[in-house]
Scaffold this active site. Structure first.
Site, short mmCIF file in Angstrom:
data_model
loop_
_atom_site.label_atom_id
_atom_site.label_comp_id
_atom_site.label_asym_id
_atom_site.label_seq_id
_atom_site.Cartn_x
_atom_site.Cartn_y
_atom_site.Cartn_z
N ASP A 17 26.11 -42.25 0.57
CA ASP A 17 24.98 -42.62 -0.31
C ASP A 17 24.39 -41.06 -0.64
OD1 ASP A 17 22.99 -43.95 -1.85
OD2 ASP A 17 22.16 -44.94 0.25
N ASN A 65 27.54 -52.59 -7.18
CA ASN A 65 27.63 -51.35 -8.04
C ASN A 65 28.24 -51.72 -9.39
OD1 ASN A 65 28.91 -49.05 -5.46
ND2 ASN A 65 26.76 -49.72 -6.33
C1 FPP Z 1 26.44 -43.53 -3.71
O1 FPP Z 1 25.58 -42.36 -4.32
C2 FPP Z 1 27.88 -43.31 -3.84
C3 FPP Z 1 28.55 -44.33 -4.69
C4 FPP Z 1 27.94 -45.62 -5.34
C5 FPP Z 1 30.06 -44.39 -4.80
C6 FPP Z 1 30.75 -43.25 -3.82
C7 FPP Z 1 31.90 -42.56 -4.61
C8 FPP Z 1 32.22 -41.40 -4.26
C9 FPP Z 1 31.98 -40.77 -3.32
C10 FPP Z 1 33.18 -40.60 -5.49
C11 FPP Z 1 34.67 -41.12 -5.60
C12 FPP Z 1 35.20 -42.06 -4.46
C13 FPP Z 1 36.14 -41.82 -3.88
C14 FPP Z 1 36.82 -42.62 -2.69
C15 FPP Z 1 37.29 -40.84 -4.17
P1 FPP Z 1 24.63 -43.04 -5.52
O2 FPP Z 1 25.22 -42.91 -6.68
O3 FPP Z 1 24.01 -44.51 -5.00
O4 FPP Z 1 23.22 -42.05 -5.08
P2 FPP Z 1 21.94 -42.29 -5.23
O5 FPP Z 1 21.38 -43.21 -4.27
O6 FPP Z 1 21.31 -40.98 -4.91
O7 FPP Z 1 21.71 -42.55 -6.71
#
Ligand code: FPP
Length: 242
Positions: A17, A65
């Site tokens: 996250d 998502n």
């Molecule tokens: C949360 O950050 C993360 C995600 C929704 C996706 C995770 C994805 C990656 C780490 C990138 C690619 C994945 C792989 C397996 C190579 P957020 O966008 O919810 O953060 P926020 O809550 O601060 O907005």
């Protein structure tokens, strides 16, 4: 590093996250945050290999998502495809098998094709298992398992009494995997967010204020060190009665 006497978790699951927050704190786009997050994935896979953690499960894309803007979903999917292509050699070198849990059929066809190729290429690896939770939601997984069990009862393959915890576990995407011992969540959030609700029943939970793109070996070691100090009682008592 000597780890022989440490109680290393067999299975670590991570709710990654804070990519967006990390990016906005730096005046960068959310895409830049996700790109940096993909780099953290590489570091954590390496750390699991180094410390002998056999199973690593990453919550990479939840069923919720899909509600994000189409452009962000496209970025995440293309990052995922690129990551898989660029990291296949690393997975091979480390002896890691790739697998996926979730509603894979909802993913773009190109991503599915790449996933199939990497899963096939790494299928014989036995040192570790990297599981990507993609279009994954625990409640949907449990509903699917219930439907599959009901269909088996209807076909006369199973009686209602034969629906045990083990039987239900066999219908989950995670069938055959050990339950997670440790669930990590970054960016200071303290929720499970529909992740491994059944499988994580007895998992230890570790949270950190660090956003996912800043998560690396140092935070991984911190989580491991904390885990090794915990006494897991599974609802019972220890020998010392503590
Ligand atoms: C949360 O950050 C993360 C995600 C929704 C996706 C995770 C994805 C990656 C780490 C990138 C690619 C994945 C792989 C397996 C190579 P957020 O966008 O919810 O953060 P926020 O809550 O601060 O907005």
């Amino acid at each position: 590093m000597a780890t022989a006497n440490l109680n290393i978790p067999r299975h670590i699951a991570i709710i990654m996250d804070g990519n967006g927050r990390w990016a906005s704190e730096r005046g960068l786009s959310r895409s830049a945050g996700h790109r940096a997050g993909a780099e953290s994935v590489r570091r954590v896979v390496e750390a699991c290999n180094e410390f002998g953690v056999q199973y690593l499960t990453l919550y990479a894309f939840s069923t919720e998502n899909w509600r994000r803007p189409a452009a962000e979903i496209r970025t995440l999917m293309s990052l995922l495809g690129r990551f898989l292509k660029e990291r296949t050699a690393d997975l091979q070198r480390q002896g890691i098998r790739l697998q996926v849990i979730g509603e894979v059929e909802r993913l773009p066809v190109l991503v599915r094709r790449t996933l199939d190729q990497v899963m096939a290429a790494t299928a014989a690896n036995t040192r570790g298992v990297l599981t990507l939770a993609l279009s994954y939601g625990s409640r949907a997984e449990l509903v699917r398992a219930a439907q599959r069990l009901a269909a088996r009862v209807q076909r006369g393959e199973l009686t209602p009494e034969q629906i045990t915890e083990e039987a239900l576990g066999r219908e989950l995407y995670t069938a055959g995997m050990p339950d997670p011992d440790l669930i990590i969540r970054t960016a200071n959030e303290r929720r499970l967010s529909n992740f491994l609700l059944w499988q994580g029943s007895y998992a230890e939970f570790w949270v950190t204020p660090v956003c996912w793109p800043d998560f690396g070996r140092e935070q991984f070691v911190e989580a491991l060190a904390d885990y090794t100090c915990r006494v897991r009682r599974y609802g019972g008592v220890t020998d010392a009665g503590s």
